[in-house]
Motif scaffolding. Structure first.
Motif, PDB file in Angstrom:
ATOM      1  N   ARG A 258      -7.771  14.142  16.376  1.00 34.04           N
ATOM      2  CA  ARG A 258      -8.008  12.798  16.916  1.00 34.04           C
ATOM      3  C   ARG A 258      -8.175  11.777  15.787  1.00 34.04           C
ATOM      4  NH1 ARG A 258     -11.783  12.486  22.148  1.00 34.04           N
ATOM      5  NH2 ARG A 258     -11.996  14.705  22.535  1.00 34.04           N
ATOM      6  N   LEU A 259      -8.794  12.213  14.713  1.00 30.48           N
ATOM      7  CA  LEU A 259      -8.961  11.293  13.582  1.00 30.48           C
ATOM      8  C   LEU A 259      -7.618  10.969  12.912  1.00 30.48           C
ATOM      9  CD1 LEU A 259     -12.296  12.479  11.917  1.00 30.48           C
ATOM     10  CD2 LEU A 259     -11.866  10.343  13.153  1.00 30.48           C
ATOM     11  N   HIS A 260      -6.770  11.988  12.810  1.00 29.73           N
ATOM     12  CA  HIS A 260      -5.434  11.751  12.245  1.00 29.73           C
ATOM     13  C   HIS A 260      -4.709  10.698  13.071  1.00 29.73           C
ATOM     14  CE1 HIS A 260      -4.888  14.399   8.841  1.00 29.73           C
ATOM     15  NE2 HIS A 260      -5.470  15.391   9.487  1.00 29.73           N
ATOM     16  N   LYS A 261      -4.855  10.846  14.383  1.00 28.39           N
ATOM     17  CA  LYS A 261      -4.204   9.909  15.305  1.00 28.39           C
ATOM     18  C   LYS A 261      -4.775   8.491  15.113  1.00 28.39           C
ATOM     19  CE  LYS A 261      -2.811   9.835  20.092  1.00 28.39           C
ATOM     20  NZ  LYS A 261      -3.322  10.112  21.414  1.00 28.39           N
ATOM     21  N   PHE A 262      -6.085   8.451  14.938  1.00 33.41           N
ATOM     22  CA  PHE A 262      -6.759   7.162  14.759  1.00 33.41           C
ATOM     23  C   PHE A 262      -6.257   6.455  13.492  1.00 33.41           C
ATOM     24  CE2 PHE A 262     -10.260   5.105  12.375  1.00 33.41           C
ATOM     25  CZ  PHE A 262     -10.486   4.004  13.187  1.00 33.41           C
ATOM     26  N   TYR A 263      -6.132   7.220  12.417  1.00 34.02           N
ATOM     27  CA  TYR A 263      -5.765   6.604  11.140  1.00 34.02           C
ATOM     28  C   TYR A 263      -4.274   6.287  11.006  1.00 34.02           C
ATOM     29  CZ  TYR A 263     -10.344   7.228   8.890  1.00 34.02           C
ATOM     30  OH  TYR A 263     -11.668   7.127   8.550  1.00 34.02           O
ATOM     31  N   LYS A 264      -3.459   6.994  11.795  1.00 37.39           N
ATOM     32  CA  LYS A 264      -2.001   6.894  11.590  1.00 37.39           C
ATOM     33  C   LYS A 264      -1.477   5.452  11.467  1.00 37.39           C
ATOM     34  CE  LYS A 264       2.325   8.973  12.883  1.00 37.39           C
ATOM     35  NZ  LYS A 264       2.990  10.020  13.648  1.00 37.39           N
ATOM     36  N   PRO A 265      -1.782   4.548  12.409  1.00 42.09           N
ATOM     37  CA  PRO A 265      -1.237   3.181  12.274  1.00 42.09           C
ATOM     38  C   PRO A 265      -1.754   2.461  11.030  1.00 42.09           C
ATOM     39  CG  PRO A 265      -2.737   3.345  14.161  1.00 42.09           C
ATOM     40  CD  PRO A 265      -2.534   4.732  13.664  1.00 42.09           C
ATOM     41  N   PHE A 266      -3.002   2.705  10.693  1.00 43.65           N
ATOM     42  CA  PHE A 266      -3.559   2.059   9.487  1.00 43.65           C
ATOM     43  C   PHE A 266      -2.876   2.599   8.226  1.00 43.65           C
ATOM     44  CE2 PHE A 266      -7.202   1.917  12.505  1.00 43.65           C
ATOM     45  CZ  PHE A 266      -7.235   0.536  12.665  1.00 43.65           C
ATOM     46  N   ASN A 267      -2.627   3.929   8.263  1.00 39.30           N
ATOM     47  CA  ASN A 267      -1.939   4.529   7.111  1.00 39.30           C
ATOM     48  C   ASN A 267      -0.546   3.938   6.938  1.00 39.30           C
ATOM     49  OD1 ASN A 267      -4.140   6.127   6.689  1.00 39.30           O
ATOM     50  ND2 ASN A 267      -3.235   8.017   7.510  1.00 39.30           N
ATOM     51  N   MET A 268       0.172   3.793   8.086  1.00 41.85           N
ATOM     52  CA  MET A 268       1.531   3.244   8.037  1.00 41.85           C
ATOM     53  C   MET A 268       1.515   1.832   7.443  1.00 41.85           C
ATOM     54  SD  MET A 268       3.474   5.507   9.025  1.00 41.85           S
ATOM     55  CE  MET A 268       2.932   7.144   9.389  1.00 41.85           C
ATOM     56  N   MET A 269       0.524   1.075   7.878  1.00 39.87           N
ATOM     57  CA  MET A 269       0.375  -0.288   7.368  1.00 39.87           C
ATOM     58  C   MET A 269       0.105  -0.249   5.853  1.00 39.87           C
ATOM     59  SD  MET A 269      -2.171  -3.104   8.974  1.00 39.87           S
ATOM     60  CE  MET A 269      -2.042  -2.451  10.627  1.00 39.87           C
ATOM     61  N   PHE A 270      -0.700   0.693   5.454  1.00 40.43           N
ATOM     62  CA  PHE A 270      -1.057   0.839   4.038  1.00 40.43           C
ATOM     63  C   PHE A 270       0.181   1.220   3.202  1.00 40.43           C
ATOM     64  CE2 PHE A 270      -2.941   3.407   0.509  1.00 40.43           C
ATOM     65  CZ  PHE A 270      -3.634   2.381  -0.127  1.00 40.43           C
ATOM     66  N   TYR A 271       0.996   2.132   3.749  1.00 42.75           N
ATOM     67  CA  TYR A 271       2.218   2.528   3.028  1.00 42.75           C
ATOM     68  C   TYR A 271       3.142   1.321   2.856  1.00 42.75           C
ATOM     69  CZ  TYR A 271       0.926   7.328   4.519  1.00 42.75           C
ATOM     70  OH  TYR A 271       0.261   8.499   4.756  1.00 42.75           O
ATOM     71  N   GLN A 272       3.184   0.496   3.907  1.00 45.41           N
ATOM     72  CA  GLN A 272       4.041  -0.677   3.870  1.00 45.41           C
ATOM     73  C   GLN A 272       3.533  -1.690   2.835  1.00 45.41           C
ATOM     74  OE1 GLN A 272       4.461  -2.504   7.728  1.00 45.41           O
ATOM     75  NE2 GLN A 272       6.606  -1.822   7.812  1.00 45.41           N
ATOM     76  N   MET A 273       2.245  -1.902   2.858  1.00 44.99           N
ATOM     77  CA  MET A 273       1.652  -2.878   1.932  1.00 44.99           C
ATOM     78  C   MET A 273       1.832  -2.457   0.478  1.00 44.99           C
ATOM     79  SD  MET A 273      -1.856  -3.457   4.047  1.00 44.99           S
ATOM     80  CE  MET A 273      -2.681  -4.837   3.301  1.00 44.99           C
ATOM     81  N   THR A 274       1.684  -1.162   0.218  1.00 44.97           N
ATOM     82  CA  THR A 274       1.736  -0.685  -1.167  1.00 44.97           C
ATOM     83  C   THR A 274       3.150  -0.279  -1.591  1.00 44.97           C
ATOM     84  OG1 THR A 274       1.268   1.579  -0.453  1.00 44.97           O
ATOM     85  CG2 THR A 274      -0.620   0.226  -1.085  1.00 44.97           C
ATOM     86  N   GLY A 275       4.019  -0.065  -0.603  1.00 47.11           N
ATOM     87  CA  GLY A 275       5.365   0.402  -0.907  1.00 47.11           C
ATOM     88  C   GLY A 275       5.375   1.863  -1.327  1.00 47.11           C
ATOM     89  N   GLN A 276       4.342   2.584  -0.959  1.00 48.34           N
ATOM     90  CA  GLN A 276       4.243   4.010  -1.318  1.00 48.34           C
ATOM     91  C   GLN A 276       3.887   4.831  -0.084  1.00 48.34           C
ATOM     92  OE1 GLN A 276       1.725   3.133  -5.034  1.00 48.34           O
ATOM     93  NE2 GLN A 276       1.862   5.348  -5.025  1.00 48.34           N
ATOM     94  N   ASN A 277       4.569   5.975   0.047  1.00 48.03           N
ATOM     95  CA  ASN A 277       4.244   6.863   1.163  1.00 48.03           C
ATOM     96  C   ASN A 277       3.384   8.018   0.652  1.00 48.03           C
ATOM     97  OD1 ASN A 277       4.172   8.677   3.259  1.00 48.03           O
ATOM     98  ND2 ASN A 277       6.321   8.429   3.828  1.00 48.03           N
ATOM     99  N   PHE A 278       2.159   8.063   1.088  1.00 45.48           N
ATOM    100  CA  PHE A 278       1.241   9.102   0.590  1.00 45.48           C
ATOM    101  C   PHE A 278       1.315  10.398   1.405  1.00 45.48           C
ATOM    102  CE2 PHE A 278      -0.254   5.194  -1.237  1.00 45.48           C
ATOM    103  CZ  PHE A 278      -0.571   5.563  -2.526  1.00 45.48           C
ATOM    104  N   GLU A 279       2.139  10.376   2.448  1.00 44.66           N
ATOM    105  CA  GLU A 279       2.441  11.586   3.245  1.00 44.66           C
ATOM    106  C   GLU A 279       1.226  12.281   3.836  1.00 44.66           C
ATOM    107  OE1 GLU A 279       4.905  13.880   0.508  1.00 44.66           O
ATOM    108  OE2 GLU A 279       6.665  12.790   1.233  1.00 44.66           O
ATOM    109  N   TRP A 280       0.244  11.495   4.256  1.00 38.45           N
ATOM    110  CA  TRP A 280      -0.946  12.126   4.833  1.00 38.45           C
ATOM    111  C   TRP A 280      -0.669  12.718   6.214  1.00 38.45           C
ATOM    112  CZ3 TRP A 280      -3.319   7.055   2.909  1.00 38.45           C
ATOM    113  CH2 TRP A 280      -3.709   7.210   1.569  1.00 38.45           C
TER     114      TRP A 280
END
Ligand SMILES: Nc1ncnc2c1ncn2[C@@H]1O[C@H](COP(=O)(O)OS(=O)(=O)O)[C@@H](OP(=O)(O)O)[C@H]1O
Length: 423
Positions: free
Chosen positions: A388-410
């Motif tokens: 459930r936590l992975h699901k919660f973070y997923k959109p924020f992570n995607m936004m973070f990858y976009q902002m930084t231009g890096q995919n951290f593959e979490w």
């Protein structure tokens, strides 16, 4: 007139042979002194010529520092973070002392280095119980003298680079690896200036920094800055061109790590599963719980981007820092404009610790792993909560990858096949 006449009387009366001998002895004496002074200047030049180049005093220090560092050790400051028995500490202190006394031609640099490491030395020595080895006594007293008379070498500067986050991301491992670099000087403890001590002023902050020589970067790490609202503005007003480093880690693992730390200090706290939810039945996650809030990286990054361009920020993958420390270090050194000196030669994987540790120099077999507060065993968390936590973070992570231009593959970690995944 009288003088000239008395001189001519003198020359006419003294035999020519004696006069010749007198002149000859004067010439020989002159020649002897000329040769002596030439020899002295040869010796003087030897101090200033390195690898066939005539260099200034300052560059000699830098070059020799590089040379010396490639074969010498550094003592860690913070016992809390470092696994080391007192015997190991004694060896470490001794090896620094040895390295300081190895070459009289590097004595000038060694004194400067000794000044900046003096507080380090005394703390490490105190921790080691000052076990004196008779065979080191000469070096010890030389070092003490050096430390005493050179405390004003170098200058204290405000940091040019800060590791601003994130808590439990791997910030200590990164800082300690960076400290191996001869052109990095960093304060060992977390100053917490921009969040807790700002009222004390910049002079107080500068005073905490180690002295640096020309060409060295001053650094500090305080992971809580990343989530402190006022920190971006404050840091910007100190130095708009500062370099910011952020070590990020899968927010779910990070949260568990954070919780594990709190649990180790306060075993009575509720379970992770309880704290993570406002209402578990409804699946309502408590994003105000700091262990979870810190992991919403995109949110925090937004406030930093209002003050700093991305080019001044560098993101380190906490996962890759464990599986490929030299790879991550290469990128960090490039970002800081440093020569790639910290490489795979500096690391080894310690099976007992389960982490990469810093190698000791060739003359010692003492490992340099981080302390017990790093790499704690995490409690087993309900897999459903993790999901459930992975699901919660997923959109924020995607936004973070976009902002930084890096995919951290979490997201791969959810299935347990990501590098550095430990839960
Ligand atoms: N080389 C090495 N040795 C030990 N630990 C390492 C290393 N590299 C990264 N890590 C990870 O660093 C985690 C702690 O992060 P921080 O140093 O940022 O913690 S802190 O915020 O300063 O408390 C720590 O988290 P936990 O494993 O949860 O303890 C480690 O996973």
């Amino acid at each position: 007139m009288a003088f000239w006449s008395s001189t001519s009387v003198f020359t006419s009366k003294v035999p020519r042979k004696i006069l010749f001998m007198f002149t000859l002895s004067l010439s020989v004496t002159y020649l002897f002194y000329s040769l002596m002074s030439c020899y002295n200047s040869f010796q003087f030049q030897e101090n200033y010529v390195y690898q066939g180049r005539l260099v200034t005093e300052e560059t000699t220090f830098v070059t020799l520092r590089e040379k010396l560092y490639s074969s010498s050790s550094q003592v860690y400051l913070d016992e809390e973070f470092i696994d080391r028995t007192s015997t190991e500490q004694t060896i470490a202190v001794s090896s620094v002392r040895n390295s300081v006394g190895i070459d009289t031609r590097t004595a000038g640099w060694a004194r400067a280095q000794a000044a900046t490491t003096s507080s380090m030395m005394s703390r490490a020595a105190a921790a080691a119980g000052e076990h004196e080895h008779p065979e080191f006594s000469t070096t010890d007293s030389e070092l003490r003298r050096a430390v005493n008379c050179t405390s004003d070498y170098g200058v204290k500067k405000l940091p040019q680079a800060i590791i601003i986050g994130v808590k439990k991301g791997g910030t200590r491992a990164l800082l300690e690896a960076l400290r191996v670099h001869p052109d990095v000087r960093a304060v060992g403890n977390e100053p917490h200036f921009f969040d807790r001590n700002y009222e004390r002023g910049l002079d107080w902050y500068r005073e905490l920094m180690p002295s640096t020589l020309e060409g060295q970067i001053t650094m500090e790490k305080t992971p809580s800055y990343f989530v402190t609202n006022s920190a971006p503005k404050r840091i910007h007003s100190m130095a708009r061109d500062i370099k910011l480093i952020i070590v990020v880690r899968n927010p779910v693992t990070r949260a568990i790590s954070d919780y594990t730390q709190t649990l180790s200090k306060r075993p009575e706290i509720p379970t992770f599963e309880v704290l993570a939810f406002k209402n578990r039945t409804l699946g309502l996650i408590d994003a105000s719980w700091s262990a979870l809030r810190i992991g919403i990286y995109a949110l925090h990054l937004e406030s930093w981007m209002q003050y700093f361009p991305l080019s001044q920020m560098h993101f380190v993958s906490g996962e890759r820092l464990i599986v490929d420390p030299s790879g991550e270090m290469a990128k960090v050194q490039d970002f800081l404009g440093l020569k790639r000196i910290v490489t795979d030669k500096h690391f080894y994987f310690n099976k007992t610790k389960g982490f990469p540790c810093l190698k000791k120099p060739e003359d010692s077999s003492t490992p340099r792993c981080l302390g017990k507060s790093k790499g704690r065993t995490h409690p087993k968390i309900d897999p459903d909560v993790i999901r459930r936590l992975h699901k919660f973070y997923k959109p924020f992570n995607m936004m973070f990858y976009q902002m930084t231009g890096q995919n951290f593959e979490w997201e791969l970690e959810e299935h347990g096949n990501s590098p550095g995944s430990r839960d």
